[in-house]
Design an enzyme around this catalytic site. Structure first.
Site, mmCIF file in Angstrom:
data_model
loop_
_atom_site.group_PDB
_atom_site.id
_atom_site.type_symbol
_atom_site.label_atom_id
_atom_site.label_comp_id
_atom_site.label_asym_id
_atom_site.label_seq_id
_atom_site.Cartn_x
_atom_site.Cartn_y
_atom_site.Cartn_z
ATOM 1 N N TYR A 44 -1.141 -1.413 10.332
ATOM 2 C CA TYR A 44 -1.374 -1.548 8.894
ATOM 3 C C TYR A 44 -0.197 -1.004 8.073
ATOM 4 O O TYR A 44 0.397 -1.728 7.263
ATOM 5 C CB TYR A 44 -2.673 -0.835 8.500
ATOM 6 N N SER A 79 0.847 -1.184 0.000
ATOM 7 C CA SER A 79 0.000 0.000 0.000
ATOM 8 C C SER A 79 0.885 1.237 0.000
ATOM 9 O O SER A 79 2.043 1.183 0.448
ATOM 10 C CB SER A 79 -0.914 0.012 1.220
#
Length: 846
Positions: free
Chosen positions: A698, A685
């Site tokens: 995350y 990401s």
């Protein structure tokens, strides 16, 4: 003046396909054109012509070419060459144009000679490209006069022999046959001295006909280019390319290409109009054309034709691979105007680059070339003896080739024997690139076979290459050796051990393969065993592989499901992994319905479970499946480190996001390396490069995937295994809804989002890229800066003021473009990190 002619434009456009297929203008259309005066546009009124000014004439030719290039070409040829009749005696001029059916055809002289005779003159010769000869009532041929100089001669079509050898795609309808005559007797009134003043003196006879032709050819080119752009704009209005969420009209790259093409076309048209107006104004004022304006007309016509060829190339980039219809509209004029530059006519062999082609060496038919002792196999070709071509060429011992220059480059590999020129001797295994502007005189004393590509260089690619292929008798593992790279062209030598898989993923460029030694089982509609010197050309989007299988985690929805759809379209067999077996089965059923030959296996597994990776591996082993493409896509938003208790959800999250990915790589990648081919995409990401308060799971877990991918890529790049970390930003999937982030998603401006289709297309393209110009960290830092701006200014508001828009534009987003509703929208570009090398490619989203 032109009303009767322009009224025929709809009929001409409707007949375009018939004109091309029948290789002539329809009889009824010719009759209407003659009645409207189209073939006598430039003839003085006193002889029955329309006496159009050249400035008015060129836009008419452009309009005709927009409707149909062949019609415009025939009208122009007849109109311009008809003005040569004004050198004949006045009574003969009247006699020729008294007939309302008159149309004149001619061609450049290959070998024409004329001499005096008792009756007047005797003519012999061979002429080429007599456009419109099938409906001509007079032929004109220029010939060398036995007593010096040139003569123009008028004679009847029935006095000559026509040679039907005209097959130029896009202009077949001109019927531009060659013709010959043998000792035909002509009266003196049908012959004139082209070096003397015209009998009827006007502005058309004061400018050399070669310059008139050049400018009118340019007008044909502008008309064809305008028609192509109109076709592209029509297609772009409703075309949704495969794997894309944007219609062509909304794609920023398409808008850029069309804008660039429109600008080049408009500037070329304006340049032609201005230059012609200046030249004719001088002729009317001074009574003659100066050398400066002669040069200006020649330079202008050449430039305009070349610009129009480039416009057609740009148009083809936009629409060339979207369907066969646009190929018919665009490829043929592109080919012709390239030939017009080169002065050749056409001999097409496998010329449609949107078609996958192969030629097995078992099916070779060696054809003689124009030179003794030199034979060839034509693999693909656009052109005649001067051509954009790919061939195998075989020299007999002692054979030689004429000296020649490489106008657009030459690239070849010596497959057998020794190839020589005045520079060196090149034994088997030599790879040579001779850039544009170089030249040589080839020969071979012992004989040789070469694989050669001609006239396919970029104009600016000027680097010569002479090297040897790094051939081994037996390679322990697949290896790829890059021989040359320039812009989007890459040339590599690949070694594949016996019994190992060999695959190239789909590319958005044409790919060619030549088998130098050994055999390859190639699966298209059926499996063919291709031997040494066999050739394959893969169309854009067409992969090459033998029974390759992709394993996708998190395949039940979002990016995982999109990877499955696109890889199925490319022919990959699939192993789909997710927790929800019913969703996997539903997806598998749909894919197998669309692709009956596809093998899809579904494995239900929860990668939060430490045992899951090993269980997945064992199930593939029990099924006898080897994985060639691993896509680690499973993921989740994760718990909050400080507020979510107890620890187990955190441990499960880290197992899912980091440990399972690492273990799957540990289990499947060694087999890829052993077989010499593999692809791994770890879905990370853009959060991997952004430290944000409260994001303690995350973002850091995605950072780990980037580092893991970089390390694996560096370790495996010599073994044929590519590893990439895909780092998308905001993507339209159900991720945010499942994670309870719907409100945040709704608050983000639309221009920050892009589709799953776009991300997956870009991911597949980039995992094949090895060398690039932009360092990955620079790209990520740009995006990270952008998202930091979002945190401070944009979250909670869907509107940007002009200052903020400038800030976003500075940080690499696509420029503003209208969407289908006429509003303004933006779309980000996914960040791709190719972990194979420390330098990375900044690729456009396909």
């Amino acid at each position: 003046m032109f009303a009767q002619i322009t009224a025929l434009l709809p009929q001409i456009k409707a007949a375009a396909q018939e004109i091309e297929s029948e290789r002539q203008l329809p009889t009824a259309l010719v009759a209407r054109l003659k009645k409207a005066g189209a073939f006598r546009l430039l003839i003085p009124k006193e002889f029955g012509g329309l006496e159009a000014s050249f400035e008015d004439y060129l836009p008419l030719i452009q309009s005709l070419a927009k409707a149909d290039a062949s019609t415009a070409w025939c009208v122009n040829q007849a109109a311009v060459i008809g003005t040569t009749s004004l050198w004949l005696p006045a009574e003969q001029i009247k006699a020729i144009w008294a007939d309302p059916e008159t149309s004149v055809a001619n061609g450049p002289p290959f070998a024409g000679k004329i001499k005096p005779s008792k009756l007047g003159y005797t003519l012999n010769g061979h002429w080429g490209f007599s456009s419109g000869c099938q409906h001509a009532t007079w032929m004109m041929g220029a010939a060398r006069y036995s007593e010096g100089g040139w003569r123009i001669a008028y004679f009847k079509p029935e006095q000559v022999h026509f040679i039907d050898n005209w097959q130029t795609a896009g202009l077949c309808g001109t019927g531009s046959f060659e013709f010959t005559c043998n000792n035909i007797e002509l009266p003196a009134c049908q012959v004139a001295d082209a070096g003397q003043p015209a009998t009827y003196d006007n502005e058309m006879t004061r400018i050399p006909s070669a310059l008139l032709f050049g400018c009118s050819f340019a007008a044909v080119a502008t008309g064809v280019a305008q028609g192509a752009l109109d076709d592209v704009l029509e297609i772009a209005q409703g075309k949704l390319p495969r794997y894309a969420s944007l219609q062509l009209r909304d794609d920023p790259d398409v808008q850029r290409f069309i804008g660039k093409a429109q600008a080049r076309w408009r500037s070329a048209q304006a340049y032609l109009t201005m230059t012609v107006a200046d030249a004719f104004a001088e002729v009317r004022r001074e009574g003659h054309i100066t050398h400066a304006n002669r040069a200006a007309l020649r330079m202008c016509s050449t430039h305009v034709i070349r610009e129009c060829a480039e416009v057609l190339d740009l148009a083809y980039k936009v629409a060339g691979s979207t369907g066969t219809g646009i190929v018919l509209c665009l490829v043929r004029p592109v080919c012709y105007f390239r030939q017009l530059r080169n002065g050749t006519h056409d001999m097409n062999v496998r010329a449609d680059l949107d078609q996958t082609e192969f030629v097995s060496s078992a099916d070779f038919t060696w054809q003689p070339s124009p030179l003794a002792g030199v034979e060839r196999v034509l693999l693909d070709r656009v052109g005649d003896e001067v051509a954009v071509a790919t061939s195998l060429v075989r020299y007999a011992p002692g054979a030689s080739f004429d000296p020649h220059k490489h106008a657009l480059g030459e690239e070849f590999v010596v497959l057998e024997g020794v190839f020589s020129d005045e520079h060196a001797d090149y034994p088997a295994g030599s790879y040579i690139r001779n850039p544009p502007g170089t030249g040589h005189t080839p020969h071979s004393d012992p004989g040789c076979v070469i694989f050669v590509k001609l006239r396919q260089f970029d104009d600016a690619d000027l680097t010569p290459v002479v090297t040897q292929l790094p051939m081994q008798t037996s390679a322990p593992a697949s290896a790829q050796h890059e021989l040359y790279r320039y812009k989007d062209e890459a040339v590599s030598y690949v070694e594949v051990p016996a019994g190992q898989r060999f695959a190239f993923a789909a590319s958005y460029y044409v790919r060619e393969l030549l088998i130098i030694s050994g055999e390859l089982d190639w699966q298209q509609e059926e499996t063919r065993r291709l031997g040494p010197w066999s050739w394959i050309r893969m169309a854009p989007g067409q992969p090459l592989r033998i029974n390759a299988t992709a394993l996708i985690t998190g395949a039940s929805a979002g990016l995982g499901a999109e990877f499955a759809r696109q890889l199925a379209q490319q022919g990959y067999n699939l192993v789909l992994v997710a927790r929800r077996l019913e969703k996997l089965n539903e997806l598998a059923e749909g894919l197998q319905g669309e692709h009956p030959n596809l093998t899809v296996n579904c494995i239900a597994a929860d990668l939060n479970d430490k045992q899951a990776p090993q269980q997945i591996f064992e199930q593939t082993q029990s099924l006898g499946i080897e994985i060639d493409f691993l896509i680690n896509n499973a993921g989740a938003a994760g718990p909050d480190l400080f507020t979510d208790k107890p620890w187990q959800p955190h441990a499960d999250f880290l197992q899912l996001m980091m440990l399972s990915v690492t273990e799957l790589c540990y289990l499947f990648v060694p087999g890829m390396a052993e077989r010499g081919f593999g692809r791994v995409i770890n879905v990370s990401s853009v959060a991997a490069r952004i430290a944000r308060a409260g994001d303690c799971h995350y973002g850091p877990s995605k950072t780990y995937l980037v580092a893991l991918s970089e390390g694996l890529g560096l370790a495996l790049k010599a073994k044929g295994v590519h590893v990439s970390a895909l780092c998308p930003g905001f993507t339209h999937t159900d991720f945010h809804d499942v994670a309870g982030m719907s409100e945040m998603k709704a608050a983000m401006p639309e221009f920050l989002w892009y589709s799953a289709e776009t991300v997956v297309v870009a991911a597949q393209a980039d995992i094949e890229a090895i060398v690039g110009a932009l360092d990955a960290r620079q790209q990520v830092e740009l995006t990270a800066t952008l998202l930091q701006l979002c945190d401070k200014r944009v979250v909670g508001s869907s509107a940007l003021n002009s200052e903020e828009r400038r800030a976003f534009t500075t940080h690499g987003l696509n420029p503003e473009r209208p969407n289908s509703d006429g509003n303004q929208s933006r779309q980000g570009v996914p960040v791709i990190i190719d972990a194979e090398v420390p330098e990375y490619r900044d690729r456009k989203t396909p």
